[in-house]
Design a protein around this motif. Structure first.
Motif, PDB file in Angstrom:
ATOM      1  N   ILE A 135       4.856  33.697 -47.611  1.00  0.00           N
ATOM      2  CA  ILE A 135       5.353  32.640 -48.497  1.00  0.00           C
ATOM      3  C   ILE A 135       5.766  33.227 -49.838  1.00  0.00           C
ATOM      4  CG2 ILE A 135       4.673  30.562 -49.767  1.00  0.00           C
ATOM      5  CD1 ILE A 135       2.843  29.883 -47.377  1.00  0.00           C
TER       6      ILE A 135
ATOM      7  N   ILE B  44       9.732  33.032 -43.695  1.00  0.00           N
ATOM      8  CA  ILE B  44       9.392  31.820 -42.950  1.00  0.00           C
ATOM      9  C   ILE B  44       9.211  32.174 -41.491  1.00  0.00           C
ATOM     10  CG2 ILE B  44      11.847  31.274 -42.727  1.00  0.00           C
ATOM     11  CD1 ILE B  44       8.956  28.719 -42.789  1.00  0.00           C
TER      12      ILE B  44
ATOM     13  N   TRP C  70      13.861  15.154 -45.166  1.00  0.00           N
ATOM     14  CA  TRP C  70      14.316  16.400 -45.788  1.00  0.00           C
ATOM     15  C   TRP C  70      15.053  16.038 -47.078  1.00  0.00           C
ATOM     16  CZ3 TRP C  70      17.337  20.841 -42.898  1.00  0.00           C
ATOM     17  CH2 TRP C  70      17.469  21.931 -43.774  1.00  0.00           C
TER      18      TRP C  70
ATOM     19  N   VAL D 171      14.518  19.758 -51.593  1.00  0.00           N
ATOM     20  CA  VAL D 171      13.450  20.511 -50.939  1.00  0.00           C
ATOM     21  C   VAL D 171      14.056  21.640 -50.114  1.00  0.00           C
ATOM     22  CG1 VAL D 171      11.560  20.406 -49.280  1.00  0.00           C
ATOM     23  CG2 VAL D 171      11.934  18.510 -50.868  1.00  0.00           C
TER      24      VAL D 171
ATOM     25  N   TYR E  67      14.608  24.533 -47.237  1.00  0.00           N
ATOM     26  CA  TYR E  67      14.396  24.532 -45.787  1.00  0.00           C
ATOM     27  C   TYR E  67      13.004  25.040 -45.416  1.00  0.00           C
ATOM     28  CZ  TYR E  67      14.566  27.175 -41.360  1.00  0.00           C
ATOM     29  OH  TYR E  67      14.286  27.739 -40.151  1.00  0.00           O
ATOM     30  N   ALA E  68      12.575  26.143 -46.018  1.00  0.00           N
ATOM     31  CA  ALA E  68      11.287  26.736 -45.661  1.00  0.00           C
ATOM     32  C   ALA E  68      10.140  25.765 -45.935  1.00  0.00           C
ATOM     33  CB  ALA E  68      11.069  28.037 -46.430  1.00  0.00           C
ATOM     34  N   GLU E  69      10.241  25.027 -47.016  1.00  0.00           N
ATOM     35  CA  GLU E  69       9.181  24.068 -47.351  1.00  0.00           C
ATOM     36  C   GLU E  69       9.133  22.938 -46.338  1.00  0.00           C
ATOM     37  OE1 GLU E  69       7.985  21.203 -51.127  1.00  0.00           O
ATOM     38  OE2 GLU E  69       9.067  23.096 -51.489  1.00  0.00           O
ATOM     39  N   VAL E  70      10.299  22.509 -45.854  1.00  0.00           N
ATOM     40  CA  VAL E  70      10.340  21.464 -44.835  1.00  0.00           C
ATOM     41  C   VAL E  70       9.659  21.948 -43.560  1.00  0.00           C
ATOM     42  CG1 VAL E  70      11.854  20.088 -43.357  1.00  0.00           C
ATOM     43  CG2 VAL E  70      12.415  20.399 -45.762  1.00  0.00           C
TER      44      VAL E  70
ATOM     45  N   ARG F 116       7.383  24.196 -43.159  1.00  0.00           N
ATOM     46  CA  ARG F 116       5.925  24.304 -43.316  1.00  0.00           C
ATOM     47  C   ARG F 116       5.243  22.945 -43.340  1.00  0.00           C
ATOM     48  NH1 ARG F 116       7.567  28.205 -47.433  1.00  0.00           N
ATOM     49  NH2 ARG F 116       7.558  30.268 -46.485  1.00  0.00           N
ATOM     50  N   SER F 117       5.987  21.891 -43.630  1.00  0.00           N
ATOM     51  CA  SER F 117       5.399  20.559 -43.700  1.00  0.00           C
ATOM     52  C   SER F 117       5.379  19.847 -42.347  1.00  0.00           C
ATOM     53  CB  SER F 117       6.175  19.697 -44.701  1.00  0.00           C
ATOM     54  OG  SER F 117       7.450  19.338 -44.186  1.00  0.00           O
TER      55      SER F 117
END
Length: 479
Positions: free
Chosen positions: A206, A211, A289, A293, A295-298, A300-301
């Motif tokens: 991270i 990712i 989405w 925000v 892409y990587a954070e999406v 991980r969620s």
């Protein structure tokens, strides 16, 4: 790019099974190994080249693989150190069995990779080696490229080297068993450390902007004359295990960079168009989405236990298209040099039983660590290796696409004329009346045609106009 793992269960007499058998013939996929290859494999299994292998059988290695797997490329032993950790990672030494320029070598260059189909796999090497003499099976002494990677208390690499060694695995685990023992606090320290080290490596990933896509496995099962789709969600232990492999691939790339000669696995940053298409898939699947925000954070969620999130993770693999192999010499790194998803220099070196390039990467690192020039057979093959791998990777990609199409066609084989909810996620250049629609349930992607321009990015009701049982021919039209 993560492989979409699709398994089909049911009797051999189903249309899908028949279509998968026909696909092998249509694509002219490799079948049985030639007699000369099998004869050479038998000889090398009896007398592998063990010159230069030190004895490391005192280390109690363990393996973590799916329950049915016998082609075991990797074994690990983890230690806690005064100021961090030590990772011992043994990789099957395929070069001990494959003579450069021999029949086995030529066949491996023809096959390039193990091919995975929903009803089975087509191996890179004969089972006598890949599931026998070269596999790191428990209780067997095996030749290996033995990595030693020291980490600090935060999971950062302090040092890394590799040498040839004889190793012996003491125990075999699958991911579910690992997860159960770790969750119950019954795992002994070498295994229990997988969580500690894995979590640290995930935090490092991270921090550097990488990712990992934990793409769920898909299983299609025959029920009442039709088919149902289910997902097997990957466990945290799957991710921790994968982090050890990623760690080794980055360590190998670092050794190559210092030596000045190597082969990297590279991936450019995804173009805006691919990201926009993925956003439309998120819309189709009701995956939140927000525009601010990343892409990587999406990713991980996401909760892979939700069908829509699992389907979206499958779609996320499209952002990893464009990966390739790049050779460099005299310290001149290629452009791009970094793998965008790893966010670091990276190479493939941990699956030589299933991927051709890994054998060459191992030899480059072994030579560099020992202070030697790479073997001549490696240097001769190196310039052409990216092309060889590209050919094999394209074939694997074709197999995957065709299999996905067959599976998705089977899911709606008896539903012609029905209306579904979907979203247009793409249209053809020059013909906006033809495009791609993502169906909400079942979560499939298919062709759509209309008499007018399709509403790109919008939800709509669509009718299944045509489906050919046992084929990938599926067509939707606006309802």
């Amino acid at each position: 790019m993560p492989r979409r793992q699709i398994h089909v269960t049911g009797t051999d007499g189903t249309p899908l099974r028949a279509a998968l058998r026909a696909l092998r013939a249509d694509l002219r996929l490799p079948a049985d190994f030639p007699p000369a290859v099998l004869a050479e494999a038998a000889e090398s299994a009896r007398s592998p080249d063990l010159s230069g292998h030190e004895d490391a059988t005192d280390l109690p290695f363990l393996t973590i693989d799916p329950p049915a797997s016998r082609d075991l490329d990797q074994a690990m032993h983890l230690e806690r150190r005064p100021h961090g950790f030590r990772v011992h990672y043994a990789i099957a030494d395929v070069a001990a069995f494959v003579r450069p320029g021999g029949a086995l070598d030529a066949e491996a260059h023809r096959r390039v990779t193990t091919l995975y189909l929903p009803d089975g796999r087509i191996p890179l090497h004969p089972a006598l080696l890949s599931e026998g003499a070269a596999s790191l099976l428990p209780g067997e002494t095996r030749p290996a490229a033995l990595w030693r990677i020291d980490l600090d208390a935060e999971g950062r690499t302090v040092s890394a080297d590799v040498r040839r060694a004889l190793v012996r695995s003491r125990a075999r685990f699958d991911h579910a068993a690992v997860q159960r023992q770790i969750d119950a606090d019954t795992a002994e320290e070498p295994l229990a450390l997988l969580r500690d080290i894995g979590l640290l490596l995930e935090r490092q990933e991270i921090a550097r902007g990488g990712i990992s896509l934990h793409v769920p496995e898909q299983e299609i099962a025959e029920r009442d004359g039709g088919y149902d789709l289910a997902y097997r969600v990957l466990l945290p232990a799957d991710g921790w295990n994968a982090q050890i492999s990623l760690l080794t691939g980055m360590a190998a790339a670092g050794i190559m960079r210092v030596s000045g000669t190597g082969i990297l696995r590279t991936l450019p940053v995804a173009p805006d168009g691919a990201v926009a298409r993925l956003r439309r898939s998120a819309e189709a699947l009701h995956v939140a989405w927000p525009h601010h925000v990343p892409y990587a954070e999406v990713v991980r969620s996401l909760d892979p236990t939700k069908g829509s999130h699992a389907a979206f993770l499958q779609d996320c693999t499209t952002l990893l298209r464009g990966a390739g192999y790049s050779v460099f010499e005299h310290g001149n790194l290629p452009t791009p040099a970094v793998h965008a998803a790893v966010a670091e220099l990276y190479t493939h070196c941990t699956a030589p039983l299933r991927r051709l390039v890994d054998r060459y990467a191992a030899e480059l690192c072994l030579a560099a660590t020992a202070g030697h020039e790479p073997p001549e057979w490696v240097l001769q093959a190196l310039p052409g290796l990216p092309g060889v791998m590209a050919t094999g990777t394209r074939r694997a990609g074709t197999v995957e696409r065709e299999c996905v199409g067959l599976v998705e066609g089977a899911l709606v084989a008896d539903r012609a004329g029905e209306v579904f909810d979907g979203c247009v996620i793409d249209v053809e250049d020059g013909d906006p009346a033809v495009g791609t629609v993502h169906i909400e349930d079942p979560a499939i992607v298919a062709r759509i045609e209309s008499g007018t321009a399709l509403p790109l990015g919008e939800r709509l009701r669509v009718r299944l106009a045509r489906v050919a049982p046992g084929s990938a021919e599926v067509l939707f039209v606006p309802a």
